[in-house]
Design a protein around this motif. Structure first.
Motif, PDB file in Angstrom:
ATOM      1  N   SER A 126      67.624  36.498  41.637  1.00  0.00           N
ATOM      2  CA  SER A 126      66.887  35.475  41.852  1.00  0.00           C
ATOM      3  C   SER A 126      67.537  34.197  42.043  1.00  0.00           C
TER       4      SER A 126
ATOM      5  N   ARG B 247      69.862  36.220  32.278  1.00  0.00           N
ATOM      6  CA  ARG B 247      69.096  35.150  32.861  1.00  0.00           C
ATOM      7  C   ARG B 247      69.501  33.776  32.742  1.00  0.00           C
TER       8      ARG B 247
ATOM      9  N   PRO C 215      63.698  30.503  34.000  1.00  0.00           N
ATOM     10  CA  PRO C 215      65.030  31.109  34.097  1.00  0.00           C
ATOM     11  C   PRO C 215      64.903  32.035  35.267  1.00  0.00           C
ATOM     12  N   MET C 216      66.271  32.404  35.645  1.00  0.00           N
ATOM     13  CA  MET C 216      66.539  33.195  36.796  1.00  0.00           C
ATOM     14  C   MET C 216      67.606  34.452  36.525  1.00  0.00           C
ATOM     15  N   SER C 217      67.436  35.457  37.052  1.00  0.00           N
ATOM     16  CA  SER C 217      68.169  36.354  37.225  1.00  0.00           C
ATOM     17  C   SER C 217      69.566  36.233  38.014  1.00  0.00           C
TER      18      SER C 217
END
Length: 264
Positions: free
Chosen positions: A130, A118, A125-127
């Protein structure tokens, strides 16, 4: 854990289509105004290059990205426009090269990201999936602005499924950014894809529903068209309210687009 490869592939395809649209433009075309006030075609591409570069830092250098966030916080109302203005002043060939190199580097970084990783962003927070979805959403939306300026139509594709899913997932964010308490229950969203397929989100028996063309829903959540000009239908007061405030992009509430003359 979802494989991010399909959305990364679709992001690449979306970017390549926009590249074909602008690659051979004359200097006059680069200076055309777009529907975003004060932004030319060059500003739109410069903004995409700037956000791709920000995303690349988030994926590859968290400390450098944090420095960028701190800089943004000192000028929250002008930081994005300043980045677009700076890039728009570059010679066309340099702007195109910067955009292409940045998005290629981001593509490689997202594909190389460890499973489950992430990355920091301006919101949660993003993967990798995402992050790619958010970049695809922005690329599609800003490509619409470019196409409008050039007077051309971009036929929609089923890559819009990523934008539609993001629009559904950001429902609570849209309520919150307007100072409203998000509804406790999920909505049912049923959208007709460009291919004619039916895309569904949420419980089938949910009392509050949104239905209509996927293209219209994506135009709404990216605020590229006014609700009055779209064929979207809501059942339930909260669902109806959502269609007035929907926003799939980070940041403060967007101003949206005015309705077309003669809209219902």
């Amino acid at each position: 854990m979802a494989d991010p490869t399909p959305v990364i592939d679709d992001l690449r395809a979306e970017s390549d289509e926009l590249d074909l649209l602008v690659a051979e433009l004359s200097p006059q075309h680069w200076g055309l105004p777009t529907p975003a006030p004060g932004w030319t075609v060059a500003h739109q591409i410069a903004h995409l290059a700037w956000t791709d570069r920000s995303a690349l830092l988030a994926v590859t250098d968290a400390d450098a990205f944090q420095t960028l966030v701190e800089k943004a916080l000192t000028r929250p109302d002008s930081f994005v426009d300043e980045g677009a203005d700076e890039g728009a002043q570059l010679p066309t060939a340099e702007l195109l090269s910067t955009w292409r190199e940045g998005r290629a580097a981001l593509d490689q970084a997202l594909r190389a990201a460890p499973p489950g990783a992430r990355f920091p962003w301006y919101g949660p927070p993003m993967s990798a999936a995402s992050m790619a979805t958010a970049r695809l959403m922005e690329t599609w939306a800003h490509a619409l602005d470019v196409a409008d300026a050039l007077g051309v139509m971009r036929p929609p594709s089923d890559r819009l499924r990523h934008v539609a899913r993001l629009g559904v997932r950001t429902r609570d964010f849209a309520f919150g950014v307007h100072g409203l308490t998000p509804p406790a229950e999920e909505f049912r969203v049923e959208l007709t894809a460009p291919s004619g397929a039916l895309w569904t989100f949420g419980p089938e028996d949910a009392p509050q529903r949104v239905t209509g063309p996927a293209l219209d829903f994506c135009l709404l959540v990216t605020q590229r068209a006014n609700r009055a000009d779209l064929d979207l239908h809501a059942e339930g007061s909260d669902a109806d309210r959502w269609l007035d405030i929907a926003q799939a992009f980070a940041g403060p509430p967007g101003t949206g687009r005015p309705p077309k003359e003669g809209s219902r």
